[in-house]
Scaffold this motif. Structure first.
Motif, short mmCIF file in Angstrom:
data_model
loop_
_atom_site.label_atom_id
_atom_site.label_comp_id
_atom_site.label_asym_id
_atom_site.label_seq_id
_atom_site.Cartn_x
_atom_site.Cartn_y
_atom_site.Cartn_z
N SER A 299 0.86 -1.20 0.00
CA SER A 299 0.00 0.00 0.00
C SER A 299 0.89 1.24 0.00
O SER A 299 2.00 1.18 0.50
CB SER A 299 -0.85 0.05 1.27
OG SER A 299 -1.48 -1.17 1.46
N GLY A 300 0.36 2.38 -0.50
CA GLY A 300 1.27 3.53 -0.52
C GLY A 300 0.64 4.89 -0.73
O GLY A 300 1.36 5.89 -0.82
N CYS A 301 -0.70 4.99 -0.79
CA CYS A 301 -1.25 6.32 -1.13
C CYS A 301 -1.06 7.30 0.03
O CYS A 301 -0.97 6.91 1.20
CB CYS A 301 -2.72 6.22 -1.50
SG CYS A 301 -3.78 5.81 -0.12
S1 SF4 Z 1 -5.40 4.33 -3.24
FE1 SF4 Z 1 -4.64 3.88 -1.14
S2 SF4 Z 1 -6.26 2.66 -0.20
FE2 SF4 Z 1 -6.61 2.62 -2.43
S3 SF4 Z 1 -5.54 0.81 -3.16
FE3 SF4 Z 1 -4.09 2.50 -3.32
S4 SF4 Z 1 -2.92 2.43 -1.40
FE4 SF4 Z 1 -4.78 1.24 -1.08
#
Ligand code: SF4
Length: 324
Positions: A299-301
């Motif tokens: 994950s990385g947002c």
């Molecule tokens: S945008 Fe954020 S919450 Fe959505 S898949 Fe990517 S890392 Fe995960």
């Protein structure tokens, strides 16, 4: 699935018969029902003591807010601020008993399902558990005790063996939880971003079980759409050639997609974080869209996970395997 053969599967067979007799839904694949029971076991352990410590909460308002944020994108930031405050104030009390709960009662299940819906994170699970709850309501107390003991034993086996088999991918989850837990206080993504290690494993196994359960239907669809999260975009807004459409960003190479109930001949391959993907797969299933999923490698947002944001990736071989 082999381990479930003599434990969870007999319960599933009986449940399928119940669903068929009362016409509760179109009977689904065995893998899906087994996943529901494993989910029940893991989520009960993770959240039942929290949910049962909550006596009074605006459950209905919180459930509605989770729906509104999906329907009204422009209001989402405001709704999320309110949800973050309400969730911390009402749904996650600080004083709670962390001992493992004994076998659940039906009244406790009703209460925990309300809590699941109110969080907005477990809506699909709650919808499914409510059907199981109706089935369990037809059982004598001694049969019910046997069912819940079987689920608990399976859950214990799953926790131990998933660490052995999948633990190499989740080694830093506990460390992340310890260091970052305080950051999520008052935030609407608090539950979603602070999942336990067992829940990561549940979602990893769940993704595979779902892919198996939905595979036949997916293969019959006439066209396939790949839905990718914005965090995978390596380009900035200025450099990216994707067009902005109602549903989000449309890749230059892509086709427009919208989840209309009638469009069952269109299959979807979706990718997302391990903590959210299974929920999404179940939601698509509710819209009669046969889906397959590929987990993001990490994950990385910026919005949920990383202070600066890092672009994410998936295993392209897995995507090709599913497409082929
Ligand atoms: S945008 Fe954020 S919450 Fe959505 S898949 Fe990517 S890392 Fe995960």
């Amino acid at each position: 699935m082999a381990y479930a053969e003599d434990s969870l599967k007999p319960i599933v067979i009986e449940f399928k018969e119940y669903v068929r007799t009362y016409g509760l839904e179109e009977v689904r694949e065995t893998e899906e029902y087994i996943l529901e029971l494993i989910s029940f076991g893991i989520l009960w352990k993770s959240y039942a003591h929290t949910a049962l410590s909550v006596r009074y909460a605006p459950f209905i308002t919180l459930t509605c807010m989770a729906e509104w944020r999906k329907k009204h994108q422009s209001l989402k930031p405001y709704i999320d601020i309110a949800r973050g405050i309400f969730t911390t104030l009402y749904l996650l009390p600080q004083n709670q008993d962390s001992k493992e709960l004994p076998i659940p009662t039906l009244e406790q299940i009703d209460h925990v399902c309300k809590w699941f819906e109110a969080t907005g994170e477990f809506r699909e699970e709650a919808l499914r558990f409510v059907r199981w709850r109706a089935f369990w309501g037809t059982k004598q107390p001694e049969d019910l005790a046997k069912i819940f003991t079987t689920i608990r034993e399976f859950r214990r086996w799953f926790e131990a063996s998933s660490v052995e088999e999948l633990g190499m991918y989740t080694e830093n989850v506990n460390n992340f939880l310890q260091k970052s837990n305080h950051r999520y206080r008052w935030r609407e993504d608090r539950i979603s971003c602070t999942r336990t290690r067992a829940e990561y494993h549940l979602n990893m196994v769940g993704a595979e079980l779902m892919n198996r359960a939905f595979r036949a239907e997916f293969k019959e669809t006439q066209s396939k759409v790949v839905l990718l999260p914005g965090c995978m975009r390596g380009h900035t807004n200025e450099d990216c050639k994707a067009k902005r459409v109602e549903e989000g960003l449309l890749c230059e190479m892509g086709k427009k997609w919208s989840p209309q109930k009638s469009q069952t001949s269109r299959g979807v391959i979706a990718s997302a974080c391990v903590t959210t993907l299974v929920e999404g797969g179940w939601e698509l299933k509710r819209y009669d869209v046969p889906a397959q999923c590929v987990l993001l490698n990490y994950s990385g947002c910026k919005k949920h996970w990383h202070c600066a944001g890092i672009s994410t990736e998936l295993d392209i071989r897995e995507l090709k395997r599913i497409l082929n």
